[in-house]
Write a protein that holds these residues in place. Structure first.
Motif, PDB file in Angstrom:
ATOM      1  N   TYR A  28       0.822  -1.221   0.000  1.00 35.48           N
ATOM      2  CA  TYR A  28       0.000   0.000   0.000  1.00 35.48           C
ATOM      3  C   TYR A  28       0.851   1.264   0.000  1.00 35.48           C
ATOM      4  CZ  TYR A  28      -4.102  -2.777   0.195  1.00 35.48           C
ATOM      5  OH  TYR A  28      -5.092  -3.665  -0.149  1.00 35.48           O
ATOM      6  N   VAL A  29       1.443   1.514  -1.158  1.00 31.12           N
ATOM      7  CA  VAL A  29       2.221   2.727  -1.379  1.00 31.12           C
ATOM      8  C   VAL A  29       1.330   3.675  -2.199  1.00 31.12           C
ATOM      9  CG1 VAL A  29       4.300   3.679  -2.443  1.00 31.12           C
ATOM     10  CG2 VAL A  29       4.364   1.426  -1.340  1.00 31.12           C
ATOM     11  N   ASN A  30       1.178   4.877  -1.728  1.00 31.74           N
ATOM     12  CA  ASN A  30       0.329   5.878  -2.388  1.00 31.74           C
ATOM     13  C   ASN A  30      -1.138   5.450  -2.484  1.00 31.74           C
ATOM     14  OD1 ASN A  30       2.510   7.650  -2.817  1.00 31.74           O
ATOM     15  ND2 ASN A  30       3.083   6.514  -4.653  1.00 31.74           N
ATOM     16  N   TRP A  31      -1.599   4.691  -1.511  1.00 31.82           N
ATOM     17  CA  TRP A  31      -3.010   4.325  -1.433  1.00 31.82           C
ATOM     18  C   TRP A  31      -3.799   5.591  -1.104  1.00 31.82           C
ATOM     19  CZ3 TRP A  31      -6.255   0.802  -2.902  1.00 31.82           C
ATOM     20  CH2 TRP A  31      -7.485   0.637  -2.259  1.00 31.82           C
ATOM     21  N   PRO A  32      -4.887   5.863  -1.836  1.00 34.56           N
ATOM     22  CA  PRO A  32      -5.584   7.143  -1.654  1.00 34.56           C
ATOM     23  C   PRO A  32      -6.380   7.286  -0.356  1.00 34.56           C
ATOM     24  CG  PRO A  32      -6.639   5.830  -3.376  1.00 34.56           C
ATOM     25  CD  PRO A  32      -5.406   5.096  -2.952  1.00 34.56           C
ATOM     26  N   LEU A  50      -4.276  -6.829  -1.872  1.00 34.44           N
ATOM     27  CA  LEU A  50      -2.980  -6.245  -2.216  1.00 34.44           C
ATOM     28  C   LEU A  50      -3.260  -4.990  -3.029  1.00 34.44           C
ATOM     29  CD1 LEU A  50      -1.199  -9.422  -3.632  1.00 34.44           C
ATOM     30  CD2 LEU A  50      -0.985  -8.499  -1.322  1.00 34.44           C
ATOM     31  N   HIS A  51      -2.461  -3.968  -2.868  1.00 33.81           N
ATOM     32  CA  HIS A  51      -2.597  -2.757  -3.672  1.00 33.81           C
ATOM     33  C   HIS A  51      -1.866  -2.984  -4.987  1.00 33.81           C
ATOM     34  CE1 HIS A  51      -1.710   1.809  -4.144  1.00 33.81           C
ATOM     35  NE2 HIS A  51      -2.806   1.466  -4.793  1.00 33.81           N
ATOM     36  N   CYS A  52      -2.609  -2.897  -6.095  1.00 36.15           N
ATOM     37  CA  CYS A  52      -2.060  -3.119  -7.440  1.00 36.15           C
ATOM     38  C   CYS A  52      -2.440  -1.939  -8.324  1.00 36.15           C
ATOM     39  CB  CYS A  52      -2.617  -4.396  -8.042  1.00 36.15           C
ATOM     40  SG  CYS A  52      -2.410  -5.852  -7.019  1.00 36.15           S
ATOM     41  N   PRO A  53      -1.888  -0.766  -8.064  1.00 42.94           N
ATOM     42  CA  PRO A  53      -2.314   0.416  -8.827  1.00 42.94           C
ATOM     43  C   PRO A  53      -1.953   0.304 -10.303  1.00 42.94           C
ATOM     44  CG  PRO A  53      -0.327   0.907  -7.590  1.00 42.94           C
ATOM     45  CD  PRO A  53      -0.777  -0.477  -7.182  1.00 42.94           C
ATOM     46  N   GLY A  57      -6.013   3.543 -12.579  1.00 41.35           N
ATOM     47  CA  GLY A  57      -6.688   3.171 -11.339  1.00 41.35           C
ATOM     48  C   GLY A  57      -5.752   3.128 -10.154  1.00 41.35           C
ATOM     49  N   PRO A  58      -5.612   4.252  -9.442  1.00 45.22           N
ATOM     50  CA  PRO A  58      -4.700   4.264  -8.296  1.00 45.22           C
ATOM     51  C   PRO A  58      -5.206   3.454  -7.101  1.00 45.22           C
ATOM     52  CG  PRO A  58      -5.893   6.331  -8.419  1.00 45.22           C
ATOM     53  CD  PRO A  58      -6.263   5.547  -9.648  1.00 45.22           C
ATOM     54  N   ASP A  59      -6.481   3.033  -7.162  1.00 48.87           N
ATOM     55  CA  ASP A  59      -7.037   2.296  -6.032  1.00 48.87           C
ATOM     56  C   ASP A  59      -7.412   0.854  -6.389  1.00 48.87           C
ATOM     57  OD1 ASP A  59      -9.248   2.826  -7.613  1.00 48.87           O
ATOM     58  OD2 ASP A  59     -10.570   3.275  -5.928  1.00 48.87           O
ATOM     59  N   VAL A  60      -6.717   0.276  -7.351  1.00 49.52           N
ATOM     60  CA  VAL A  60      -6.982  -1.116  -7.710  1.00 49.52           C
ATOM     61  C   VAL A  60      -6.397  -2.017  -6.620  1.00 49.52           C
ATOM     62  CG1 VAL A  60      -6.585  -2.961  -9.390  1.00 49.52           C
ATOM     63  CG2 VAL A  60      -6.950  -0.618 -10.177  1.00 49.52           C
ATOM     64  N   ALA A  61      -7.224  -2.969  -6.179  1.00 54.10           N
ATOM     65  CA  ALA A  61      -6.777  -3.941  -5.182  1.00 54.10           C
ATOM     66  C   ALA A  61      -7.130  -5.333  -5.694  1.00 54.10           C
ATOM     67  CB  ALA A  61      -7.448  -3.675  -3.843  1.00 54.10           C
ATOM     68  N   GLN A  62      -6.261  -6.293  -5.398  1.00 55.92           N
ATOM     69  CA  GLN A  62      -6.484  -7.668  -5.811  1.00 55.92           C
ATOM     70  C   GLN A  62      -6.272  -8.576  -4.611  1.00 55.92           C
ATOM     71  OE1 GLN A  62      -3.489  -9.757  -8.254  1.00 55.92           O
ATOM     72  NE2 GLN A  62      -5.169 -10.407  -9.575  1.00 55.92           N
ATOM     73  N   CYS A  63      -7.154  -9.549  -4.453  1.00 61.44           N
ATOM     74  CA  CYS A  63      -6.980 -10.527  -3.393  1.00 61.44           C
ATOM     75  C   CYS A  63      -5.826 -11.449  -3.752  1.00 61.44           C
ATOM     76  CB  CYS A  63      -8.267 -11.337  -3.203  1.00 61.44           C
ATOM     77  SG  CYS A  63      -8.060 -12.697  -2.010  1.00 61.44           S
ATOM     78  N   PHE A  64      -4.921 -11.650  -2.815  1.00 60.59           N
ATOM     79  CA  PHE A  64      -3.776 -12.524  -3.075  1.00 60.59           C
ATOM     80  C   PHE A  64      -4.207 -13.984  -3.179  1.00 60.59           C
ATOM     81  CE2 PHE A  64      -4.159 -13.619   1.322  1.00 60.59           C
ATOM     82  CZ  PHE A  64      -3.524 -14.834   1.469  1.00 60.59           C
ATOM     83  N   PHE A  65      -5.413 -14.294  -2.712  1.00 60.60           N
ATOM     84  CA  PHE A  65      -5.867 -15.678  -2.644  1.00 60.60           C
ATOM     85  C   PHE A  65      -6.802 -16.066  -3.789  1.00 60.60           C
ATOM     86  CE2 PHE A  65      -8.259 -19.288  -1.223  1.00 60.60           C
ATOM     87  CZ  PHE A  65      -7.304 -20.080  -0.607  1.00 60.60           C
ATOM     88  N   CYS A  66      -7.860 -15.261  -3.998  1.00 63.25           N
ATOM     89  CA  CYS A  66      -8.825 -15.610  -5.058  1.00 63.25           C
ATOM     90  C   CYS A  66      -8.573 -14.832  -6.347  1.00 63.25           C
ATOM     91  CB  CYS A  66     -10.262 -15.391  -4.581  1.00 63.25           C
ATOM     92  SG  CYS A  66     -10.734 -13.658  -4.309  1.00 63.25           S
ATOM     93  N   GLU A  69     -10.202  -8.715  -8.500  1.00 61.46           N
ATOM     94  CA  GLU A  69      -9.742  -7.324  -8.508  1.00 61.46           C
ATOM     95  C   GLU A  69     -10.936  -6.395  -8.352  1.00 61.46           C
ATOM     96  OE1 GLU A  69      -7.356  -6.208 -11.861  1.00 61.46           O
ATOM     97  OE2 GLU A  69      -5.991  -7.894 -11.594  1.00 61.46           O
ATOM     98  N   LEU A  70     -10.752  -5.368  -7.542  1.00 55.34           N
ATOM     99  CA  LEU A  70     -11.766  -4.324  -7.385  1.00 55.34           C
ATOM    100  C   LEU A  70     -11.085  -2.965  -7.445  1.00 55.34           C
ATOM    101  CD1 LEU A  70     -14.040  -5.600  -4.451  1.00 55.34           C
ATOM    102  CD2 LEU A  70     -14.489  -5.713  -6.900  1.00 55.34           C
ATOM    103  N   GLU A  71     -11.832  -1.992  -7.938  1.00 49.58           N
ATOM    104  CA  GLU A  71     -11.341  -0.613  -7.964  1.00 49.58           C
ATOM    105  C   GLU A  71     -12.499   0.320  -7.661  1.00 49.58           C
ATOM    106  OE1 GLU A  71     -10.086   0.824 -11.870  1.00 49.58           O
ATOM    107  OE2 GLU A  71     -11.129  -0.874 -12.761  1.00 49.58           O
ATOM    108  N   ASN A  72     -12.245   1.602  -7.689  1.00 49.93           N
ATOM    109  CA  ASN A  72     -13.242   2.625  -7.370  1.00 49.93           C
ATOM    110  C   ASN A  72     -13.755   2.475  -5.938  1.00 49.93           C
ATOM    111  OD1 ASN A  72     -13.090   3.732 -10.006  1.00 49.93           O
ATOM    112  ND2 ASN A  72     -14.497   2.152 -10.734  1.00 49.93           N
ATOM    113  N   TRP A  73     -12.831   2.294  -5.029  1.00 47.86           N
ATOM    114  CA  TRP A  73     -13.175   2.185  -3.622  1.00 47.86           C
ATOM    115  C   TRP A  73     -13.703   3.523  -3.114  1.00 47.86           C
ATOM    116  CZ3 TRP A  73     -12.947  -2.298  -0.774  1.00 47.86           C
ATOM    117  CH2 TRP A  73     -12.322  -3.381  -1.389  1.00 47.86           C
ATOM    118  N   GLU A  74     -14.600   3.466  -2.170  1.00 46.60           N
ATOM    119  CA  GLU A  74     -15.136   4.642  -1.495  1.00 46.60           C
ATOM    120  C   GLU A  74     -14.680   4.587  -0.039  1.00 46.60           C
ATOM    121  OE1 GLU A  74     -16.843   7.029  -2.995  1.00 46.60           O
ATOM    122  OE2 GLU A  74     -16.961   6.008  -4.929  1.00 46.60           O
ATOM    123  N   PRO A  75     -14.489   5.752   0.590  1.00 42.95           N
ATOM    124  CA  PRO A  75     -14.003   5.752   1.985  1.00 42.95           C
ATOM    125  C   PRO A  75     -14.847   4.908   2.939  1.00 42.95           C
ATOM    126  CG  PRO A  75     -13.954   7.964   1.086  1.00 42.95           C
ATOM    127  CD  PRO A  75     -14.648   7.110   0.071  1.00 42.95           C
TER     128      PRO A  75
END
Length: 146
Positions: A28-32, A50-53, A57-66, A69-75
């Motif tokens: 999570y480097v530069n996670w928004p 995992l943070h996979c920017p 998409g600076p907020d792309v995350a991927q599960c290390f297990f399954c 991938e998801l993006e467009n996260w909201e606070p």
């Protein structure tokens, strides 16, 4: 000469190191989203993300297990709830105890599922690339006939 701190993790395969929360957290480097929200790096990593920017998409995350991938996260998004909603069969989400508490047999069974997930993801990606190439070839053949 300073002595390096050894954690014992250096003997593990790289992919097994992702079972350790701290290693997922390091992505999570530069996670928004960092403060006053649900999807902080700690909460994201705790839920298996995992943070996979990417460039777009600076907020792309991927599960290390399954490997979902998801993006467009909201606070206000809950990383674990989003994970369970979008990938309910994920073995990491369904895990009832901490990874550190698993027996060797339980861990190997769990990791077998992760490897299967990775293989399926790679197969799907390669199939998509093949289908795109096949479509281009079909178009070229059709254009030759006209």
């Amino acid at each position: 000469m300073a002595l390096e701190k050894h954690t014992g993790l250096e003997v593990l395969p790289d992919e097994w190191r992702l079972y350790v929360l701290e290693n997922r957290l390091r992505t999570y480097v530069n996670w928004p989203f960092t403060d006053d929200c649900n999807c902080t790096p700690y909460n994201m990593a705790s839920a298996g993300w995992l943070h996979c920017p990417s460039e777009n998409g600076p907020d792309v995350a991927q599960c290390f297990f399954c490997f979902k991938e998801l993006e467009n996260w909201e606070p206000e998004d809950s990383p674990l709830e989003e994970h369970a909603k979008h990938s309910p069969a994920c073995g990491f989400v369904q895990l009832k105890k901490k990874v550190e508490e698993l027996t060797v047999q339980e861990f190997l069974k769990l990791d077998k599922e992760r490897v299967k997930n990775r293989t399926n993801k790679q197969y799907a990606l390669k199939t998509a690339v093949f289908n795109q190439m096949a479509e281009k070839v079909r178009q070229s053949i059709e254009n030759l006939g006209s």
